[in-house]
Motif scaffolding. Structure first.
Motif, mmCIF file in Angstrom:
data_model
loop_
_atom_site.group_PDB
_atom_site.id
_atom_site.type_symbol
_atom_site.label_atom_id
_atom_site.label_comp_id
_atom_site.label_asym_id
_atom_site.label_seq_id
_atom_site.Cartn_x
_atom_site.Cartn_y
_atom_site.Cartn_z
ATOM 1 N N ALA A 83 -38.800 60.467 -4.541
ATOM 2 C CA ALA A 83 -39.440 59.409 -3.838
ATOM 3 C C ALA A 83 -40.895 58.660 -4.493
ATOM 4 C CB ALA A 83 -39.939 59.728 -2.444
ATOM 5 N N ALA A 84 -41.539 59.710 -5.028
ATOM 6 C CA ALA A 84 -42.747 59.179 -5.913
ATOM 7 C C ALA A 84 -42.477 58.238 -7.044
ATOM 8 C CB ALA A 84 -43.349 60.484 -6.081
ATOM 9 N N PHE A 85 -41.260 58.679 -7.663
ATOM 10 C CA PHE A 85 -41.164 57.851 -8.818
ATOM 11 C C PHE A 85 -40.249 56.597 -8.500
ATOM 12 C CE2 PHE A 85 -40.808 62.185 -10.945
ATOM 13 C CZ PHE A 85 -42.186 62.071 -11.499
ATOM 14 N N PHE A 130 -37.654 54.792 -17.213
ATOM 15 C CA PHE A 130 -38.198 56.166 -16.970
ATOM 16 C C PHE A 130 -38.404 56.463 -15.912
ATOM 17 C CE2 PHE A 130 -42.001 58.698 -17.672
ATOM 18 C CZ PHE A 130 -41.537 59.729 -18.537
ATOM 19 N N LEU A 131 -38.944 55.649 -14.919
ATOM 20 C CA LEU A 131 -38.993 56.098 -13.558
ATOM 21 C C LEU A 131 -37.907 56.370 -12.795
ATOM 22 C CD1 LEU A 131 -41.851 53.534 -12.537
ATOM 23 C CD2 LEU A 131 -42.014 56.099 -12.959
ATOM 24 N N PHE A 132 -36.774 55.740 -13.107
ATOM 25 C CA PHE A 132 -35.405 55.611 -12.301
ATOM 26 C C PHE A 132 -34.871 57.189 -12.916
ATOM 27 C CE2 PHE A 132 -34.675 51.263 -11.471
ATOM 28 C CZ PHE A 132 -34.654 51.325 -10.312
ATOM 29 N N SER A 133 -35.185 57.483 -14.207
ATOM 30 C CA SER A 133 -34.648 58.540 -14.994
ATOM 31 C C SER A 133 -35.370 59.780 -14.253
ATOM 32 C CB SER A 133 -34.846 58.673 -16.580
ATOM 33 O OG SER A 133 -34.049 57.569 -16.965
ATOM 34 N N LEU A 134 -36.676 59.875 -14.267
ATOM 35 C CA LEU A 134 -37.394 60.807 -13.634
ATOM 36 C C LEU A 134 -37.077 60.990 -12.090
ATOM 37 C CD1 LEU A 134 -41.203 60.287 -15.048
ATOM 38 C CD2 LEU A 134 -39.558 62.018 -15.698
ATOM 39 N N ALA A 135 -36.638 59.999 -11.383
ATOM 40 C CA ALA A 135 -36.443 60.304 -9.886
ATOM 41 C C ALA A 135 -34.847 61.119 -10.112
ATOM 42 C CB ALA A 135 -36.181 58.868 -9.323
ATOM 43 N N ASN A 136 -33.923 60.555 -10.956
ATOM 44 C CA ASN A 136 -32.688 61.258 -10.763
ATOM 45 C C ASN A 136 -32.597 62.678 -11.030
ATOM 46 O OD1 ASN A 136 -30.188 60.496 -10.047
ATOM 47 N ND2 ASN A 136 -29.222 60.183 -12.033
ATOM 48 N N ALA A 144 -37.114 55.896 -0.452
ATOM 49 C CA ALA A 144 -38.105 56.677 -0.688
ATOM 50 C C ALA A 144 -38.424 57.624 0.507
ATOM 51 C CB ALA A 144 -39.470 55.902 -0.975
ATOM 52 N N MET A 145 -38.481 56.619 1.653
ATOM 53 C CA MET A 145 -38.789 57.204 3.053
ATOM 54 C C MET A 145 -37.710 58.091 3.437
ATOM 55 S SD MET A 145 -41.881 56.359 3.691
ATOM 56 C CE MET A 145 -41.704 57.262 5.313
ATOM 57 N N VAL A 146 -36.422 58.078 3.113
ATOM 58 C CA VAL A 146 -35.554 58.702 3.565
ATOM 59 C C VAL A 146 -35.523 59.960 2.801
ATOM 60 C CG1 VAL A 146 -32.832 59.219 3.427
ATOM 61 C CG2 VAL A 146 -33.689 57.069 4.275
ATOM 62 N N ASN A 147 -36.035 60.104 1.614
ATOM 63 C CA ASN A 147 -36.093 61.407 0.821
ATOM 64 C C ASN A 147 -37.374 61.966 1.450
ATOM 65 O OD1 ASN A 147 -34.313 60.361 -0.898
ATOM 66 N ND2 ASN A 147 -35.662 60.166 -2.634
ATOM 67 N N VAL A 148 -38.472 61.641 1.967
ATOM 68 C CA VAL A 148 -39.646 62.059 2.425
ATOM 69 C C VAL A 148 -39.208 62.779 4.034
ATOM 70 C CG1 VAL A 148 -41.929 61.875 3.563
ATOM 71 C CG2 VAL A 148 -41.350 60.660 1.428
ATOM 72 N N VAL A 149 -38.280 61.895 4.886
ATOM 73 C CA VAL A 149 -38.297 62.516 5.801
ATOM 74 C C VAL A 149 -37.111 63.518 5.699
ATOM 75 C CG1 VAL A 149 -36.812 62.108 7.998
ATOM 76 C CG2 VAL A 149 -38.436 60.333 7.217
ATOM 77 N N ALA A 150 -36.488 63.682 4.741
ATOM 78 C CA ALA A 150 -35.448 64.822 4.459
ATOM 79 C C ALA A 150 -36.202 65.935 4.065
ATOM 80 C CB ALA A 150 -34.244 64.211 3.535
ATOM 81 N N ALA A 151 -37.165 65.675 3.142
ATOM 82 C CA ALA A 151 -37.662 67.001 2.729
ATOM 83 C C ALA A 151 -38.684 67.676 3.948
ATOM 84 C CB ALA A 151 -39.156 66.424 1.690
ATOM 85 N N LEU A 152 -39.254 66.870 4.677
ATOM 86 C CA LEU A 152 -40.147 67.381 5.816
ATOM 87 C C LEU A 152 -39.154 67.920 6.742
ATOM 88 C CD1 LEU A 152 -42.610 64.589 6.533
ATOM 89 C CD2 LEU A 152 -43.113 66.620 5.169
ATOM 90 N N ASP A 178 -38.449 45.573 -2.695
ATOM 91 C CA ASP A 178 -39.580 46.562 -2.295
ATOM 92 C C ASP A 178 -39.241 47.432 -1.055
ATOM 93 O OD1 ASP A 178 -41.467 46.294 -4.271
ATOM 94 O OD2 ASP A 178 -42.430 44.388 -3.393
ATOM 95 N N ALA A 179 -38.579 46.534 -0.150
ATOM 96 C CA ALA A 179 -38.089 47.111 1.211
ATOM 97 C C ALA A 179 -36.941 48.153 1.010
ATOM 98 C CB ALA A 179 -37.478 45.877 1.971
ATOM 99 N N VAL A 180 -36.145 47.825 -0.030
ATOM 100 C CA VAL A 180 -34.959 48.838 -0.161
ATOM 101 C C VAL A 180 -35.524 50.187 -1.006
ATOM 102 C CG1 VAL A 180 -32.956 49.099 -2.119
ATOM 103 C CG2 VAL A 180 -33.401 46.908 -0.843
ATOM 104 N N LEU A 181 -36.622 49.946 -2.066
ATOM 105 C CA LEU A 181 -37.045 51.162 -2.835
ATOM 106 C C LEU A 181 -37.664 51.952 -1.669
ATOM 107 C CD1 LEU A 181 -37.840 49.435 -6.133
ATOM 108 C CD2 LEU A 181 -35.818 51.007 -5.577
ATOM 109 N N LEU A 182 -38.649 50.904 -0.811
ATOM 110 C CA LEU A 182 -39.409 51.879 0.345
ATOM 111 C C LEU A 182 -38.459 52.721 1.026
ATOM 112 C CD1 LEU A 182 -41.921 52.521 1.702
ATOM 113 C CD2 LEU A 182 -41.751 50.403 2.931
ATOM 114 N N MET A 183 -37.181 52.059 1.557
ATOM 115 C CA MET A 183 -36.404 52.544 2.465
ATOM 116 C C MET A 183 -35.562 54.123 1.701
ATOM 117 S SD MET A 183 -32.443 51.154 3.815
ATOM 118 C CE MET A 183 -31.960 51.408 2.192
#
Length: 207
Positions: free
Chosen positions: A81-83, A100-106, A168-176, A161-166
């Motif tokens: 999510a952060a990347f 680089f950011l996509f690669s770190l995320a993956n 990221a937020m799915v990832n955060v909710v899943a982690a919590l 921005d809305a796509v990437l935020l979505m």
């Protein structure tokens, strides 16, 4: 199950929509884009190759099985999510910054399965195939729904921005959710212990 859904949702976003992002947003020619598009998969593979060593290292430091599962799942989802979040903000930089950011995320997505996917082996002793089958089925549904949802957001709002935020937020909710609700106790043991408690209570009332 939710962790598996979120994982497929995010991972298949990159697989399905990154070519469009590189073509329409970053304006990278197809001949050059192939190098950018393969990098996240190389990072993901490298991370998966390191996972056995990382799991062994964590266990040697005294982490319990449950703590290890939580650690890999939450770090994987939160790091991804952060990347992903700043990618579109940096679109005017070199395309290699986004790559680089996509690669770190993956790569982070490569960490998470050492937690939640391995967890299928923990939560049941007799029905591992059934439980993992349910997880894979729900994950496959997310693999289909995710790209459709991205298309809908782009069509309606035209916002990456809305796509990437979505994502990221799915990832955060899943982690919590995983952090708060994960277990490594087989369901059969839970049922047996509950039955013993109920029997003890019944005997106490009878006496």
């Amino acid at each position: 199950f939710f962790a598996h859904i979120a994982f497929n949702f995010g991972a298949y976003y990159m697989t399905n929509w990154n070519p469009t992002y590189y073509a329409e947003v970053l304006r990278v020619p197809a001949a050059e884009a192939k190098y950018h598009l393969m990098m996240p998969h190389i990072f993901n593979l490298a991370c998966k190759c390191l996972n056995p060593t990382l799991v062994t290292m964590v266990e040697s430091r005294g982490y319990s099985l449950l703590s290890s599962r939580r650690l890999f799942t939450t770090i994987g989802f939160l790091a991804a999510a952060a990347f992903i979040l700043p990618v579109h903000l940096l679109r005017n930089q070199s395309p290699w910054v986004s790559t680089f950011l996509f690669s770190l995320a993956n790569a982070a997505f490569g960490l998470a399965p050492s937690g939640f996917k391995a967890n299928y082996l923990d939560v049941t002793e007799r029905y591992v195939g059934v439980v993992s089958g349910y997880g894979n089925t729900l994950g496959t549904v997310a693999s289909w729904v995710g790209p459709q949802l991205v298309a809908l957001i782009l069509q309606k709002f035209g916002s990456w921005d809305a796509v990437l935020l979505m994502v990221a937020m799915v990832n955060v909710v899943a982690a919590l959710n995983y952090l708060l609700r994960a277990t490594v106790t087989p369901v059969e043991r839970d049922v047996a212990e509950k039955a013993e408690v109920d029997m003890s209570e019944s005997l106490s009332k009878t006496c």
